[in-house]
Write a protein that holds these residues in place. Structure first.
Motif, PDB file in Angstrom:
ATOM      1  N   VAL A 268      54.802  17.989  24.756  1.00 20.76           N
ATOM      2  CA  VAL A 268      53.869  17.122  24.044  1.00 20.76           C
ATOM      3  C   VAL A 268      53.834  15.773  24.730  1.00 20.76           C
ATOM      4  CG1 VAL A 268      53.592  15.805  21.896  1.00 20.76           C
ATOM      5  CG2 VAL A 268      54.069  18.259  21.806  1.00 20.76           C
ATOM      6  N   THR A 269      52.679  15.170  24.781  1.00 26.39           N
ATOM      7  CA  THR A 269      52.567  13.834  25.371  1.00 26.39           C
ATOM      8  C   THR A 269      51.740  12.930  24.473  1.00 26.39           C
ATOM      9  OG1 THR A 269      51.981  12.579  27.368  1.00 26.39           O
ATOM     10  CG2 THR A 269      50.534  14.406  26.752  1.00 26.39           C
ATOM     11  N   THR A 270      52.077  11.636  24.515  1.00 20.92           N
ATOM     12  CA  THR A 270      51.359  10.656  23.712  1.00 20.92           C
ATOM     13  C   THR A 270      51.461   9.290  24.355  1.00 20.92           C
ATOM     14  OG1 THR A 270      51.197   9.605  21.511  1.00 20.92           O
ATOM     15  CG2 THR A 270      53.395  10.223  22.275  1.00 20.92           C
ATOM     16  N   ASP A 271      50.435   8.483  24.133  1.00 21.39           N
ATOM     17  CA  ASP A 271      50.491   7.079  24.550  1.00 21.39           C
ATOM     18  C   ASP A 271      50.843   6.182  23.381  1.00 21.39           C
ATOM     19  OD1 ASP A 271      48.193   7.142  23.012  1.00 21.39           O
ATOM     20  OD2 ASP A 271      46.828   6.589  24.638  1.00 21.39           O
ATOM     21  N   GLY A 272      51.230   6.810  22.265  1.00 27.25           N
ATOM     22  CA  GLY A 272      51.552   6.073  21.058  1.00 27.25           C
ATOM     23  C   GLY A 272      50.429   6.064  20.056  1.00 27.25           C
ATOM     24  N   HIS A 273      49.224   6.437  20.498  1.00 30.59           N
ATOM     25  CA  HIS A 273      48.055   6.493  19.614  1.00 30.59           C
ATOM     26  C   HIS A 273      47.462   7.902  19.589  1.00 30.59           C
ATOM     27  CE1 HIS A 273      48.114   2.125  19.249  1.00 30.59           C
ATOM     28  NE2 HIS A 273      48.244   2.054  20.570  1.00 30.59           N
ATOM     29  N   ASP A 274      47.132   8.426  20.745  1.00 25.04           N
ATOM     30  CA  ASP A 274      46.551   9.764  20.845  1.00 25.04           C
ATOM     31  C   ASP A 274      47.608  10.746  21.341  1.00 25.04           C
ATOM     32  OD1 ASP A 274      43.935   8.929  20.074  1.00 25.04           O
ATOM     33  OD2 ASP A 274      43.676   8.072  22.071  1.00 25.04           O
ATOM     34  N   TRP A 275      47.394  12.033  21.004  1.00 24.10           N
ATOM     35  CA  TRP A 275      48.382  13.061  21.268  1.00 24.10           C
ATOM     36  C   TRP A 275      47.746  14.250  21.970  1.00 24.10           C
ATOM     37  CZ3 TRP A 275      53.580  12.744  19.525  1.00 24.10           C
ATOM     38  CH2 TRP A 275      53.861  11.578  18.782  1.00 24.10           C
ATOM     39  N   ALA A 276      48.543  14.923  22.784  1.00 28.79           N
ATOM     40  CA  ALA A 276      48.067  16.127  23.476  1.00 28.79           C
ATOM     41  C   ALA A 276      49.255  17.035  23.757  1.00 28.79           C
ATOM     42  CB  ALA A 276      47.354  15.757  24.782  1.00 28.79           C
ATOM     43  N   THR A 277      48.956  18.294  23.989  1.00 27.61           N
ATOM     44  CA  THR A 277      49.984  19.241  24.435  1.00 27.61           C
ATOM     45  C   THR A 277      49.689  19.629  25.878  1.00 27.61           C
ATOM     46  OG1 THR A 277      48.738  21.166  23.632  1.00 27.61           O
ATOM     47  CG2 THR A 277      50.323  20.161  22.109  1.00 27.61           C
ATOM     48  N   ILE A 278      50.740  20.008  26.603  1.00 28.93           N
ATOM     49  CA  ILE A 278      50.601  20.487  27.977  1.00 28.93           C
ATOM     50  C   ILE A 278      51.244  21.867  28.041  1.00 28.93           C
ATOM     51  CG2 ILE A 278      51.110  20.075  30.410  1.00 28.93           C
ATOM     52  CD1 ILE A 278      51.503  17.114  29.749  1.00 28.93           C
ATOM     53  N   ALA A 279      50.458  22.875  28.373  1.00 31.09           N
ATOM     54  CA  ALA A 279      50.972  24.234  28.528  1.00 31.09           C
ATOM     55  C   ALA A 279      51.654  24.354  29.887  1.00 31.09           C
ATOM     56  CB  ALA A 279      49.834  25.245  28.404  1.00 31.09           C
ATOM     57  N   LEU A 280      52.839  24.922  29.896  1.00 31.07           N
ATOM     58  CA  LEU A 280      53.608  25.063  31.125  1.00 31.07           C
ATOM     59  C   LEU A 280      53.498  26.487  31.666  1.00 31.07           C
ATOM     60  CD1 LEU A 280      56.882  23.244  29.990  1.00 31.07           C
ATOM     61  CD2 LEU A 280      54.917  22.250  31.180  1.00 31.07           C
ATOM     62  N   PRO A 281      53.377  26.640  32.961  1.00 32.23           N
ATOM     63  CA  PRO A 281      53.336  27.997  33.523  1.00 32.23           C
ATOM     64  C   PRO A 281      54.694  28.671  33.384  1.00 32.23           C
ATOM     65  CG  PRO A 281      53.451  26.363  35.279  1.00 32.23           C
ATOM     66  CD  PRO A 281      53.259  25.604  34.004  1.00 32.23           C
ATOM     67  N   ARG A 282      54.722  29.883  32.862  1.00 26.97           N
ATOM     68  CA  ARG A 282      55.984  30.607  32.679  1.00 26.97           C
ATOM     69  C   ARG A 282      55.963  31.853  33.558  1.00 26.97           C
ATOM     70  NH1 ARG A 282      60.283  28.339  30.152  1.00 26.97           N
ATOM     71  NH2 ARG A 282      60.854  30.315  29.179  1.00 26.97           N
ATOM     72  N   THR A 283      56.184  31.632  34.840  1.00 26.30           N
ATOM     73  CA  THR A 283      56.149  32.748  35.791  1.00 26.30           C
ATOM     74  C   THR A 283      57.540  33.188  36.205  1.00 26.30           C
ATOM     75  OG1 THR A 283      55.959  31.164  37.610  1.00 26.30           O
ATOM     76  CG2 THR A 283      53.917  32.028  36.687  1.00 26.30           C
ATOM     77  N   ASP A 284      58.570  32.486  35.745  1.00 27.46           N
ATOM     78  CA  ASP A 284      59.947  32.823  36.100  1.00 27.46           C
ATOM     79  C   ASP A 284      60.853  32.363  34.975  1.00 27.46           C
ATOM     80  OD1 ASP A 284      60.063  30.034  36.439  1.00 27.46           O
ATOM     81  OD2 ASP A 284      59.535  30.221  38.551  1.00 27.46           O
ATOM     82  N   ASP A 285      62.159  32.288  35.236  1.00 29.42           N
ATOM     83  CA  ASP A 285      63.095  31.940  34.168  1.00 29.42           C
ATOM     84  C   ASP A 285      63.421  30.455  34.128  1.00 29.42           C
ATOM     85  OD1 ASP A 285      64.633  31.664  36.437  1.00 29.42           O
ATOM     86  OD2 ASP A 285      66.338  32.821  35.682  1.00 29.42           O
ATOM     87  N   ARG A 286      62.598  29.624  34.747  1.00 33.19           N
ATOM     88  CA  ARG A 286      62.869  28.196  34.719  1.00 33.19           C
ATOM     89  C   ARG A 286      62.729  27.625  33.306  1.00 33.19           C
ATOM     90  NH1 ARG A 286      58.904  25.389  38.687  1.00 33.19           N
ATOM     91  NH2 ARG A 286      57.539  27.028  37.839  1.00 33.19           N
ATOM     92  N   LEU A 287      63.558  26.611  33.010  1.00 32.05           N
ATOM     93  CA  LEU A 287      63.462  25.917  31.739  1.00 32.05           C
ATOM     94  C   LEU A 287      62.268  24.971  31.757  1.00 32.05           C
ATOM     95  CD1 LEU A 287      66.585  26.738  32.040  1.00 32.05           C
ATOM     96  CD2 LEU A 287      66.993  24.893  30.405  1.00 32.05           C
ATOM     97  N   ALA A 288      61.856  24.553  30.567  1.00 28.51           N
ATOM     98  CA  ALA A 288      60.715  23.651  30.457  1.00 28.51           C
ATOM     99  C   ALA A 288      60.919  22.386  31.274  1.00 28.51           C
ATOM    100  CB  ALA A 288      60.454  23.304  28.991  1.00 28.51           C
ATOM    101  N   VAL A 289      62.138  21.838  31.263  1.00 30.69           N
ATOM    102  CA  VAL A 289      62.384  20.603  31.998  1.00 30.69           C
ATOM    103  C   VAL A 289      62.250  20.821  33.501  1.00 30.69           C
ATOM    104  CG1 VAL A 289      64.905  20.911  32.134  1.00 30.69           C
ATOM    105  CG2 VAL A 289      63.915  18.595  32.111  1.00 30.69           C
ATOM    106  N   GLU A 290      62.609  22.000  33.991  1.00 31.50           N
ATOM    107  CA  GLU A 290      62.442  22.296  35.415  1.00 31.50           C
ATOM    108  C   GLU A 290      60.961  22.386  35.769  1.00 31.50           C
ATOM    109  OE1 GLU A 290      65.752  25.091  37.099  1.00 31.50           O
ATOM    110  OE2 GLU A 290      65.275  25.798  35.082  1.00 31.50           O
TER     111      GLU A 290
END
Length: 378
Positions: free
Chosen positions: A270-292
């Protein structure tokens, strides 16, 4: 602190050994107090003499007989229990199959060297690093037996943590614990730089041998009293939501914080500038964690050098950061312990500050003197 170079700590080989040591302990009235935390500050060379004075005045105790300690502490409704001993560092792993202690983050060499010098000046391991694993049932049973006796120490410290400590000294129990730990493969939960500093003590401070052949560690059973594993969020100064257009359809605007935070998942940040909000879909093509994936793919696409990142341990802290200074907060899902362990066992290092294992015990409950083994008893 240094040039930004990140290195992998030396890998200790099995069998994992937690050796007995003679614990030092501050008086309960000192543990958890800010003044006590400052007692480990500069000038570090004065710490040992300060501790000697405290021992003479009854403000510090020093066990006469070595032990491995079962330490249980409770804070904010969470109870953590672990074995505290001197982690044997003398065997280095030659292959992944031999590794006993798995780091999951890299270390900055200059920071590790500073910590090693600090411990050498103090002649102490002031607090244990935190290790975690899934203990065999036999070890859990053995420690349950140890808890049937009255703890030798039982108190609430100045910060509100409630502690119970059982020294384990009898040879049969110590032998059984050693047998159960022989094949253990454990994860560093907290203390990567201190772990690396332990290795530097061995090479850079020969005057402390053989005490420097080990470092103080607390081993927690993640299936018994699990450490809470939380996310550490990212703050990117200067960015706006419009800068995310380069990510294309993976970015989706949402109505507000409730909907956004509810969408957090292993494949969604999830990302925000403090006023507006959005989600970012992450590619899941392997066993990497979200932070990776965030660091390898998303932030690379945004051309953000890692040195510019800020970190926040809570959503509120992240939101305060973007309220003070224009930028984006990127809120992360909490990682799963099994995924972190799997990445570490495969030899992957996660981005810096990828995990937050909590809670940690107050400093001063169990301290290891480096003079005990290098020059004899104090």
């Amino acid at each position: 602190m240094d040039s930004g170079v990140v290195a992998t700590p030396a890998l200790v080989a099995r069998p994992l050994r937690l050796e007995p040591f003679r614990a030092m302990m501050l008086a309960p009235s000192r543990i958890g107090a800010q003044a006590s935390a400052r007692s480990f500050a500069q000038p570090y060379r004065d710490v040992a003499s300060r501790f000697a004075a405290w021992q003479r005045s009854g403000q510090l105790s020093h066990d006469a007989t070595p032990a491995v300690y079962l330490h249980e502490f409770t804070t904010t409704g969470i109870t953590i229990r672990g074995l505290v001993g001197a982690l044997d560092l003398t065997r280095r792993a030659g292959s992944r199959d031999e590794v006993a202690v798995f780091p999951h983050e890299g270390v900055h060499p200059a920071q590790a060297a500073e910590l090693a010098d600090r411990m050498a000046e103090m002649a102490l391991n002031p607090a244990p690093i935190l290790l975690t694993h899934r203990a065999p049932a036999g070890l859990r049973d053995r420690l349950r037996e140890a808890r049937r006796t009255s703890p030798e120490h039982q108190f609430t410290d100045r910060s509100g943590q409630y502690h119970r400590v059982w020294p384990i000294r009898d040879a049969p129990t110590l032998g059984s614990i050693a047998d159960h730990l022989r094949a253990a493969r454990v994860l560093i939960a907290d203390g990567h730089h201190r772990y690396a500093a332990y290795g530097l003590l061995r090479t850079d401070h020969p005057e402390l041998a053989p005490a420097s052949d080990a470092g103080l560690a607390m081993l927690v059973d993640q299936d018994d009293t699990p450490l809470y594993l939380g996310a550490i969020h990212r703050v990117l100064p200067g960015l706006t939501l419009g800068d995310l257009d380069v990510l294309g359809a993976t970015v989706r605007s949402v109505a507000g914080p409730e909907e956004a935070i509810a969408a957090l998942a292993p494949d969604t940040v999830v990302t925000t500038d403090g006023h507006d909000w959005a989600t970012i879909a992450l590619p899941r093509t392997d066993d990497r964690l979200a932070v990776e994936i965030l660091h390898d793919d998303v932030l690379r696409a945004l051309h953000r050098p890692e040195i510019a990142f800020g970190h926040a341990h809570s959503v509120d802290e992240a939101l305060r950061a973007v309220a003070r200074r224009r930028g984006l907060a990127i809120l992360m899902p909490a990682p799963d312990f099994a995924d972190v362990l799997r990445a570490a066992e495969k030899g992957r290092l996660l981005p810096e500050k990828a995990t937050s294992f909590q809670p940690k015990p107050s400093v001063g409950v169990l301290i290891r003197s480096l003079r005990d083994e290098s020059t004899g008893r104090d």
